[in-house]
Design a protein around this motif. Structure first.
Motif, PDB file in Angstrom:
ATOM      1  N   THR A   1      -7.123  14.548  -4.251  1.00 42.07           N
ATOM      2  CA  THR A   1      -6.632  13.208  -4.576  1.00 42.07           C
ATOM      3  C   THR A   1      -7.771  12.308  -5.043  1.00 42.07           C
ATOM      4  O   THR A   1      -7.659  11.613  -6.060  1.00 42.07           O
TER       5      THR A   1
ATOM      6  N   MET B   1      -6.783   6.017   6.475  1.00 41.31           N
ATOM      7  CA  MET B   1      -5.335   5.884   6.311  1.00 41.31           C
ATOM      8  C   MET B   1      -4.651   5.766   7.664  1.00 41.31           C
ATOM      9  O   MET B   1      -3.752   4.939   7.848  1.00 41.31           O
TER      10      MET B   1
ATOM     11  N   ASN C   1      -7.051  15.675   0.360  1.00 44.48           N
ATOM     12  CA  ASN C   1      -7.785  14.425   0.195  1.00 44.48           C
ATOM     13  C   ASN C   1      -8.827  14.556  -0.904  1.00 44.48           C
ATOM     14  O   ASN C   1      -8.952  13.670  -1.761  1.00 44.48           O
TER      15      ASN C   1
ATOM     16  N   GLY D   1      -8.892   5.250  -3.338  1.00 42.59           N
ATOM     17  CA  GLY D   1      -8.725   6.331  -2.383  1.00 42.59           C
ATOM     18  C   GLY D   1      -9.367   5.983  -1.061  1.00 42.59           C
ATOM     19  O   GLY D   1     -10.085   4.990  -0.942  1.00 42.59           O
ATOM     20  N   SER D   2      -9.084   6.786  -0.063  1.00 44.14           N
ATOM     21  CA  SER D   2      -9.692   6.592   1.247  1.00 44.14           C
ATOM     22  C   SER D   2      -9.757   7.940   1.951  1.00 44.14           C
ATOM     23  O   SER D   2      -9.414   8.963   1.370  1.00 44.14           O
TER      24      SER D   2
ATOM     25  N   TRP E   1       0.838  -1.187   0.000  1.00 44.15           N
ATOM     26  CA  TRP E   1       0.000   0.000   0.000  1.00 44.15           C
ATOM     27  C   TRP E   1       0.872   1.235   0.000  1.00 44.15           C
ATOM     28  O   TRP E   1       2.060   1.189   0.328  1.00 44.15           O
TER      29      TRP E   1
ATOM     30  N   GLY F   1       0.435   5.731   0.519  1.00 42.85           N
ATOM     31  CA  GLY F   1      -0.475   6.802   0.887  1.00 42.85           C
ATOM     32  C   GLY F   1       0.225   8.136   0.810  1.00 42.85           C
ATOM     33  O   GLY F   1       1.453   8.213   0.768  1.00 42.85           O
TER      34      GLY F   1
END
Length: 102
Positions: A50, A79, A47, A73-74, A29, A31
Protein backbone atom coordinates in the motif's frame (compact mmCIF):
# COMPACT_ATOMS: atom_id res chain seq x y z
CA UNK A 1 -11.48 23.03 6.79
CA UNK A 2 -12.43 20.87 9.72
CA UNK A 3 -8.95 19.45 10.30
CA UNK A 4 -6.55 21.28 12.62
CA UNK A 5 -4.33 22.38 9.72
CA UNK A 6 -4.99 23.78 6.28
CA UNK A 7 -4.83 21.46 3.31
CA UNK A 8 -2.46 21.89 0.40
CA UNK A 9 -5.46 21.30 -1.86
CA UNK A 10 -7.18 24.49 -0.59
CA UNK A 11 -4.43 26.53 1.06
CA UNK A 12 -6.48 29.73 1.28
CA UNK A 13 -9.39 28.13 3.14
CA UNK A 14 -9.02 28.69 6.89
CA UNK A 15 -9.64 25.95 9.42
CA UNK A 16 -12.53 25.92 11.88
CA UNK A 17 -9.93 26.44 14.62
CA UNK A 18 -8.65 29.54 12.83
CA UNK A 19 -12.25 30.77 12.74
CA UNK A 20 -12.35 30.60 16.55
CA UNK A 21 -13.50 27.15 17.65
CA UNK A 22 -10.52 25.81 19.57
CA UNK A 23 -9.80 22.10 19.50
CA UNK A 24 -12.08 21.40 16.53
CA UNK A 25 -10.86 18.35 14.66
CA UNK A 26 -13.26 16.40 12.47
CA UNK A 27 -11.64 14.56 9.60
CA UNK A 28 -12.78 11.91 7.20
CA UNK A 29 -10.46 8.94 7.06
CA UNK A 30 -10.34 5.54 5.51
CA UNK A 31 -8.12 2.56 6.02
CA UNK A 32 -7.47 -0.93 4.84
CA UNK A 33 -8.38 -3.54 7.42
CA UNK A 34 -7.90 -7.30 7.62
CA UNK A 35 -9.74 -9.95 9.62
CA UNK A 36 -8.68 -10.50 13.22
CA UNK A 37 -5.97 -13.13 13.38
CA UNK A 38 -4.42 -12.30 10.02
CA UNK A 39 -0.74 -13.21 10.35
CA UNK A 40 1.52 -10.22 11.00
CA UNK A 41 3.67 -11.10 7.98
CA UNK A 42 0.63 -10.70 5.72
CA UNK A 43 -0.30 -7.41 7.40
CA UNK A 44 3.27 -6.16 6.90
CA UNK A 45 3.27 -7.20 3.23
CA UNK A 46 -0.10 -5.51 2.59
CA UNK A 47 1.10 -2.35 4.34
CA UNK A 48 4.34 -2.29 2.35
CA UNK A 49 2.46 -2.75 -0.93
CA UNK A 50 0.00 0.00 0.00
CA UNK A 51 2.76 2.45 0.92
CA UNK A 52 4.59 1.57 -2.29
CA UNK A 53 1.45 2.26 -4.34
CA UNK A 54 0.90 5.58 -2.54
CA UNK A 55 4.41 6.55 -3.59
CA UNK A 56 3.18 6.79 -7.18
CA UNK A 57 2.38 10.50 -7.73
CA UNK A 58 -0.23 9.76 -10.40
CA UNK A 59 -2.10 7.29 -8.20
CA UNK A 60 -1.91 9.62 -5.20
CA UNK A 61 -3.28 12.51 -7.27
CA UNK A 62 -6.13 10.37 -8.59
CA UNK A 63 -7.02 9.21 -5.07
CA UNK A 64 -6.89 12.76 -3.71
CA UNK A 65 -9.16 13.96 -6.50
CA UNK A 66 -11.57 11.08 -5.82
CA UNK A 67 -11.78 11.68 -2.07
CA UNK A 68 -11.40 15.44 -2.12
CA UNK A 69 -8.57 15.46 0.38
CA UNK A 70 -5.03 14.54 1.12
CA UNK A 71 -4.03 10.87 1.05
CA UNK A 72 -1.28 9.48 3.24
CA UNK A 73 -0.14 6.10 4.38
CA UNK A 74 0.59 4.94 7.89
CA UNK A 75 1.58 1.87 9.84
CA UNK A 76 -0.76 -0.79 11.23
CA UNK A 77 0.04 0.55 14.70
CA UNK A 78 -0.89 4.11 13.71
CA UNK A 79 -4.15 2.88 12.18
CA UNK A 80 -5.04 0.92 15.32
CA UNK A 81 -4.39 4.01 17.46
CA UNK A 82 -6.49 6.18 15.13
CA UNK A 83 -9.43 3.78 15.35
CA UNK A 84 -9.18 3.60 19.15
CA UNK A 85 -8.98 7.40 19.42
CA UNK A 86 -11.95 7.91 17.08
CA UNK A 87 -14.09 5.39 18.98
CA UNK A 88 -13.34 7.14 22.27
CA UNK A 89 -13.97 10.62 20.83
CA UNK A 90 -17.28 9.81 19.18
CA UNK A 91 -18.49 7.68 22.10
CA UNK A 92 -17.97 10.77 24.26
CA UNK A 93 -19.87 12.95 21.81
CA UNK A 94 -22.80 10.53 21.77
CA UNK A 95 -22.88 10.36 25.56
CA UNK A 96 -22.63 14.14 26.10
CA UNK A 97 -25.31 14.78 23.49
CA UNK A 98 -27.48 12.07 25.07
CA UNK A 99 -28.02 10.43 21.68
CA UNK A 100 -30.03 7.27 22.30
CA UNK A 101 -28.28 4.01 21.60
CA UNK A 102 -30.28 1.69 19.42
Amino acid sequence: MTSPTRTALLPDVPTVQEAGIKGYDVRTWAGLLAPKGTPSAIIAALNAATLDALGDPELRQRLETAVGGEVRGSSPEEMKKLIETEIAKWTGVVERAKIPKI
